[in-house]
Design an enzyme around this catalytic site. Sequence first.
Site, PDB file in Angstrom:
ATOM      1  N   ASP A 109       1.149  -1.598   0.078  1.00 14.18           N
ATOM      2  CA  ASP A 109      -0.757  -0.465  -0.201  1.00 14.18           C
ATOM      3  C   ASP A 109       1.187   1.171  -0.123  1.00 14.18           C
ATOM      4  OD1 ASP A 109      -3.855   0.355   1.138  1.00 14.18           O
ATOM      5  OD2 ASP A 109      -1.961   1.954   0.990  1.00 14.18           O
ATOM      6  N   ASN A 110       0.969   2.278  -0.964  1.00 15.88           N
ATOM      7  CA  ASN A 110       1.468   3.395  -0.466  1.00 15.88           C
ATOM      8  C   ASN A 110       1.047   4.123  -0.060  1.00 15.88           C
ATOM      9  OD1 ASN A 110      -0.899   4.746  -2.136  1.00 15.88           O
ATOM     10  ND2 ASN A 110      -0.011   4.886  -3.905  1.00 15.88           N
ATOM     11  N   ASN A 128      -4.455   7.104   0.195  1.00 16.33           N
ATOM     12  CA  ASN A 128      -5.966   6.702   0.873  1.00 16.33           C
ATOM     13  C   ASN A 128      -5.437   6.067   2.437  1.00 16.33           C
ATOM     14  OD1 ASN A 128      -7.965   8.581   1.376  1.00 16.33           O
ATOM     15  ND2 ASN A 128      -9.088   7.570  -0.281  1.00 16.33           N
ATOM     16  N   ASP A 149       4.707   1.503  -3.447  1.00 16.91           N
ATOM     17  CA  ASP A 149       4.059   2.042  -4.836  1.00 16.91           C
ATOM     18  C   ASP A 149       3.567   1.071  -5.847  1.00 16.91           C
ATOM     19  OD1 ASP A 149       2.910   4.902  -5.525  1.00 16.91           O
ATOM     20  OD2 ASP A 149       2.876   3.006  -6.977  1.00 16.91           O
ATOM     21  N   SER A 194     -15.619  -2.116 -10.772  1.00 19.88           N
ATOM     22  CA  SER A 194     -16.660  -1.679  -9.903  1.00 19.88           C
ATOM     23  C   SER A 194     -17.809  -1.307 -11.179  1.00 19.88           C
ATOM     24  CB  SER A 194     -15.743  -0.389 -10.625  1.00 19.88           C
ATOM     25  OG  SER A 194     -16.992   0.731 -10.113  1.00 19.88           O
ATOM     26  N   TYR A 253     -12.611   7.458 -14.738  1.00 14.74           N
ATOM     27  CA  TYR A 253     -11.797   6.497 -13.413  1.00 14.74           C
ATOM     28  C   TYR A 253     -13.189   5.149 -14.114  1.00 14.74           C
ATOM     29  CZ  TYR A 253     -12.785   3.131  -9.637  1.00 14.74           C
ATOM     30  OH  TYR A 253     -13.437   2.183  -9.095  1.00 14.74           O
ATOM     31  N   LYS A 287     -10.965   0.904 -15.226  1.00 14.31           N
ATOM     32  CA  LYS A 287     -11.460   0.007 -15.143  1.00 14.31           C
ATOM     33  C   LYS A 287     -11.765  -1.006 -15.599  1.00 14.31           C
ATOM     34  CE  LYS A 287     -11.242   0.008 -10.020  1.00 14.31           C
ATOM     35  NZ  LYS A 287     -10.418  -0.645  -9.294  1.00 14.31           N
ATOM     36  N   TYR A 317     -17.923  -4.349  -7.644  1.00 13.88           N
ATOM     37  CA  TYR A 317     -18.342  -4.038  -6.247  1.00 13.88           C
ATOM     38  C   TYR A 317     -19.397  -2.629  -6.790  1.00 13.88           C
ATOM     39  CZ  TYR A 317     -13.019  -4.729  -4.240  1.00 13.88           C
ATOM     40  OH  TYR A 317     -12.550  -4.813  -4.247  1.00 13.88           O
ATOM     41  N   ASN A 352     -17.545  10.231  -1.137  1.00  9.62           N
ATOM     42  CA  ASN A 352     -18.504   9.464  -1.138  1.00  9.62           C
ATOM     43  C   ASN A 352     -19.710  10.531   0.011  1.00  9.62           C
ATOM     44  OD1 ASN A 352     -16.823   6.899  -1.771  1.00  9.62           O
ATOM     45  ND2 ASN A 352     -17.702   8.004  -3.079  1.00  9.62           N
ATOM     46  N   PHE A 381     -27.228  16.447  -4.634  1.00  9.88           N
ATOM     47  CA  PHE A 381     -26.503  16.692  -6.296  1.00  9.88           C
ATOM     48  C   PHE A 381     -27.854  15.826  -6.975  1.00  9.88           C
ATOM     49  CE2 PHE A 381     -22.890  17.561  -4.582  1.00  9.88           C
ATOM     50  CZ  PHE A 381     -21.368  17.133  -4.029  1.00  9.88           C
ATOM     51  N   ARG A 384     -28.559   3.885  -5.300  1.00 11.34           N
ATOM     52  CA  ARG A 384     -27.771   2.607  -5.288  1.00 11.34           C
ATOM     53  C   ARG A 384     -27.554   1.992  -4.771  1.00 11.34           C
ATOM     54  NH1 ARG A 384     -26.499   6.534  -8.835  1.00 11.34           N
ATOM     55  NH2 ARG A 384     -24.439   7.790  -8.857  1.00 11.34           N
TER      56      ARG A 384
END
Length: 421
Positions: free
Chosen positions: A40-41, A44, A87, A161, A185, A189, A244, A266, A287, A300
């Site tokens: 993991d870099n 986040n 990374d 995703s 994005y 994917k 996902y 999110n 939104f 969703r």
Amino acid sequence: QSGQEEPLKNVLVTGGAGYIGSHVVYTLLKTRQYKVISIDNHHNSLPASLTRVSELALEEHKASLGPNAQLSQRDIDSTIIDAHDCDLTNHSAVREIFGKYYSSENGKGGIWGVVHIAAYKAVGESTSIPLTYYQNNVSATISLLSIMLEFNCARLVYSSSATVYGTPPEVPIPERTRREADSPYGRTKVMCEMVVEDLCESNGNAVADGTCHLVVSLVIRFHHLTTTTTGSTSTPFQAISLRYFNPAGAHPSGRIGEDPRGRPGNLLPLLAHMAVGRVKDPVLKVFGNDYPTVDGTCVRDYLHVLDLAGGHVLALQALQEGSTLNGKVFASVKAGKGKFKAYNLGKGKGMSVLQIVEAMRKATGFEYKTEVVGRRRGDVPALIADPSLARTELGFDAPHDLETMCRDLWNWQKGNPAGYV
Ligand code: WQD
């Protein structure tokens, strides 16, 4: 044989310290069948998440054995995570990790499988820095795949995703739906799925011109490995892509959870930050409320992050030659052929923005204020999974309801108001 007698399988989880990754690592540790390596870099995430995962798994395992039980070496090994702050675009560092686990006993040992979760995932951000997204999500994946081939690692669970569907022609969405993402994005994917699909179709052969052989021999000399590999996997490349929908919630202990950097993009983590006082002027901007949905706001398919994590274990079990799931998932595959299969991971149930706000109001007791503003670029009216294929072939299920997701999310957030410090 039960997992207890089998040697632990080395599984590499990329993005293991992240929100999804930490819950996947926790769920892998719980099976006591895997030795987990994490890369993991920390773009986040923070290393603290995996420290807590390891503690939690060990505590729960000790409790399950009873007060005076002696922990076996395997018990301890299966709760220790080999965590690397690195990374994925750092090719030599990743190859070093594979080399550390690779052993020459006829290809045994080594990394048994990879769960590839690490990616940048903010739809809106991807429209302003697309190259960063293609570099981090696509070229890093290609680099990872080439290293997997070099070290005869031929099993992949890929984190995909629902955004691959773009605006779907039908809802609920079946896997056969065309992939037509409408953000950089989402396109990363789609591209990664296609790269993996082609790799499986090619049966996992390495680069044709032999550069890979050269690279492999350099790697082997560098690592003093006695064996030489052919530069392509001896076993056909099998991959399962998990699409996902919207993961939510946290482990009920409140020890691990979602900890996004800065203001969450999110909905659910933003609502949790508002309730815990981390957001100045906590007015939720909705939104758009002019969508063709139950109340005009976007719908969703939210599923509990632990149910999502469970789907990853099922996918790994389906990649295990000779397992019942393997027989079901890859039944149609000719012997010796690689195969790519994609599954939706969702509940098959849609919830609107306003319904989520109400559920979080109940869970937190926080009186949210909302303000309807314009639509957000890239949003689609409704994304709801048709999860029937994952149910029938993987035995996947997502039983946790929205109330549980909100309760677990709030339990994490109120116990960790500043996240992993
Ligand atoms: C949910 C709904 C917003 C914030 C996420 C990830 C994406 C992918 C799928 C991984 C939307 C609305 C939100 C706010 C709002 N995950 N909203 N006000 O857009 O489905 O995408 O899950 O692949 O990478 O980003 O989830 O939580 O951002 O939004 O009205 O302040 O809430 O419009 O309809 P989304 P989200």
